[in-house]
Design a protein around this motif. Structure first.
Motif, PDB file in Angstrom:
ATOM      1  N   GLY A  75       3.510  23.190 -39.999  1.00  0.00           N
ATOM      2  CA  GLY A  75       3.920  24.539 -40.335  1.00  0.00           C
ATOM      3  C   GLY A  75       4.564  24.687 -41.684  1.00  0.00           C
ATOM      4  O   GLY A  75       5.084  25.734 -42.009  1.00  0.00           O
ATOM      5  N   GLU A  76       4.545  23.647 -42.505  1.00  0.00           N
ATOM      6  CA  GLU A  76       5.184  23.727 -43.804  1.00  0.00           C
ATOM      7  C   GLU A  76       4.188  24.233 -44.818  1.00  0.00           C
ATOM      8  O   GLU A  76       3.119  23.687 -44.992  1.00  0.00           O
ATOM      9  CB  GLU A  76       5.710  22.359 -44.224  1.00  0.00           C
ATOM     10  N   ASP A  77       4.550  25.288 -45.490  1.00  0.00           N
ATOM     11  CA  ASP A  77       3.729  25.844 -46.546  1.00  0.00           C
ATOM     12  C   ASP A  77       4.476  25.657 -47.848  1.00  0.00           C
ATOM     13  O   ASP A  77       5.635  26.028 -47.957  1.00  0.00           O
ATOM     14  CB  ASP A  77       3.454  27.325 -46.291  1.00  0.00           C
ATOM     15  N   GLU A 120       5.958  16.525 -29.071  1.00  0.00           N
ATOM     16  CA  GLU A 120       6.937  16.414 -30.149  1.00  0.00           C
ATOM     17  C   GLU A 120       6.424  17.064 -31.428  1.00  0.00           C
ATOM     18  O   GLU A 120       7.167  17.731 -32.146  1.00  0.00           O
ATOM     19  CB  GLU A 120       7.280  14.945 -30.407  1.00  0.00           C
ATOM     20  N   GLN A 121       5.143  16.903 -31.708  1.00  0.00           N
ATOM     21  CA  GLN A 121       4.558  17.496 -32.910  1.00  0.00           C
ATOM     22  C   GLN A 121       4.649  19.022 -32.854  1.00  0.00           C
ATOM     23  O   GLN A 121       5.079  19.661 -33.809  1.00  0.00           O
ATOM     24  CB  GLN A 121       3.108  17.039 -33.033  1.00  0.00           C
ATOM     25  N   LYS A 122       4.266  19.624 -31.738  1.00  0.00           N
ATOM     26  CA  LYS A 122       4.322  21.080 -31.596  1.00  0.00           C
ATOM     27  C   LYS A 122       5.767  21.574 -31.546  1.00  0.00           C
ATOM     28  O   LYS A 122       6.089  22.622 -32.093  1.00  0.00           O
ATOM     29  CB  LYS A 122       3.584  21.526 -30.327  1.00  0.00           C
ATOM     30  N   ARG A 123       6.643  20.820 -30.903  1.00  0.00           N
ATOM     31  CA  ARG A 123       8.053  21.212 -30.818  1.00  0.00           C
ATOM     32  C   ARG A 123       8.646  21.316 -32.221  1.00  0.00           C
ATOM     33  O   ARG A 123       9.347  22.277 -32.547  1.00  0.00           O
ATOM     34  CB  ARG A 123       8.839  20.202 -29.981  1.00  0.00           C
ATOM     35  N   ARG A 124       8.331  20.340 -33.058  1.00  0.00           N
ATOM     36  CA  ARG A 124       8.840  20.373 -34.431  1.00  0.00           C
ATOM     37  C   ARG A 124       8.296  21.577 -35.197  1.00  0.00           C
ATOM     38  O   ARG A 124       9.005  22.193 -35.974  1.00  0.00           O
ATOM     39  CB  ARG A 124       8.470  19.093 -35.167  1.00  0.00           C
ATOM     40  N   GLN A 125       7.006  21.886 -34.969  1.00  0.00           N
ATOM     41  CA  GLN A 125       6.418  23.050 -35.642  1.00  0.00           C
ATOM     42  C   GLN A 125       7.170  24.322 -35.262  1.00  0.00           C
ATOM     43  O   GLN A 125       7.504  25.147 -36.115  1.00  0.00           O
ATOM     44  CB  GLN A 125       4.949  23.206 -35.255  1.00  0.00           C
ATOM     45  N   TRP A 126       7.440  24.480 -33.983  1.00  0.00           N
ATOM     46  CA  TRP A 126       8.138  25.691 -33.526  1.00  0.00           C
ATOM     47  C   TRP A 126       9.564  25.738 -34.051  1.00  0.00           C
ATOM     48  O   TRP A 126      10.032  26.780 -34.497  1.00  0.00           O
ATOM     49  CB  TRP A 126       8.137  25.767 -31.996  1.00  0.00           C
ATOM     50  N   LEU A 127      10.266  24.617 -34.017  1.00  0.00           N
ATOM     51  CA  LEU A 127      11.648  24.616 -34.472  1.00  0.00           C
ATOM     52  C   LEU A 127      11.756  24.806 -35.978  1.00  0.00           C
ATOM     53  O   LEU A 127      12.737  25.385 -36.464  1.00  0.00           O
ATOM     54  CB  LEU A 127      12.351  23.314 -34.044  1.00  0.00           C
ATOM     55  N   ASP A 128      10.764  24.327 -36.720  1.00  0.00           N
ATOM     56  CA  ASP A 128      10.780  24.537 -38.172  1.00  0.00           C
ATOM     57  C   ASP A 128      10.694  26.017 -38.532  1.00  0.00           C
ATOM     58  O   ASP A 128      11.123  26.423 -39.601  1.00  0.00           O
ATOM     59  CB  ASP A 128       9.634  23.785 -38.846  1.00  0.00           C
ATOM     60  N   ARG A 129      10.141  26.813 -37.654  1.00  0.00           N
ATOM     61  CA  ARG A 129      10.028  28.244 -37.921  1.00  0.00           C
ATOM     62  C   ARG A 129      11.389  28.943 -37.926  1.00  0.00           C
ATOM     63  O   ARG A 129      11.562  29.957 -38.577  1.00  0.00           O
ATOM     64  CB  ARG A 129       9.141  28.919 -36.890  1.00  0.00           C
ATOM     65  N   ILE A 130      12.333  28.404 -37.171  1.00  0.00           N
ATOM     66  CA  ILE A 130      13.636  29.069 -37.098  1.00  0.00           C
ATOM     67  C   ILE A 130      14.699  28.345 -37.894  1.00  0.00           C
ATOM     68  O   ILE A 130      15.801  28.844 -38.043  1.00  0.00           O
ATOM     69  CB  ILE A 130      14.114  29.247 -35.627  1.00  0.00           C
TER      70      ILE A 130
END
Length: 131
Positions: A75-77, A120-130
């Motif tokens: 999720g990093e742009d 863990e990969q998806k969890r990090r993506q979601w948490l990076d959003r907030i």
């Protein structure tokens, strides 16, 4: 730990390669999905992973850069318009939606439908959003 962002075009090339050579699944290893890569390798004697590779190659090319970044680069742009510095606050309803998504993701993990790594990969993506 810094990792180089994954390229959408290179992933598509690897996926297309999996349709013509006897071994498929190299794109899954490149995109950080080693369990799926192993499944593709184990099923390489069947046409299933070759067809799936072709479909995924088209999918990688069809989605825009932001979707690919969100799905495969945690999720990093890197574009300045999406920098966290330019996002002073976050909508509380978005936090609630992310919390619900994390609960659903955890139930999928507990039911054995996704691996611990995928969770863990998806969890990090979601948490990076907030964050």
């Amino acid at each position: 730990m810094f990792t180089k962002p994954k390229s959408r075009k290179f992933a598509a090339i690897l996926a297309f390669t999996g349709t013509v050579i006897p071994i498929s699944g190299l794109h899954k290893f490149y995109l950080g999905q080693p369990m799926w890569g192993l499944v593709y390798l184990l099923l390489s004697w069947t046409p299933i992973p070759h067809v799936a590779s072709a479909i995924e190659a088209v999918w990688y090319l069809a989605q825009d850069e932001l979707d690919f970044e969100r799905n495969f680069n945690l999720g990093e742009d890197s574009s300045p318009k999406n920098s966290r510095q330019n996002n002073p606050g976050i909508d509380p309803s978005e936090v609630s939606a992310i919390a619900d998504a994390l609960r659903q993701l955890d139930s999928l993990r507990q039911d054995g439908l996704i691996s611990e790594y995928e969770f863990e990969q998806k969890r990090r993506q979601w948490l990076d959003r907030i964050a």
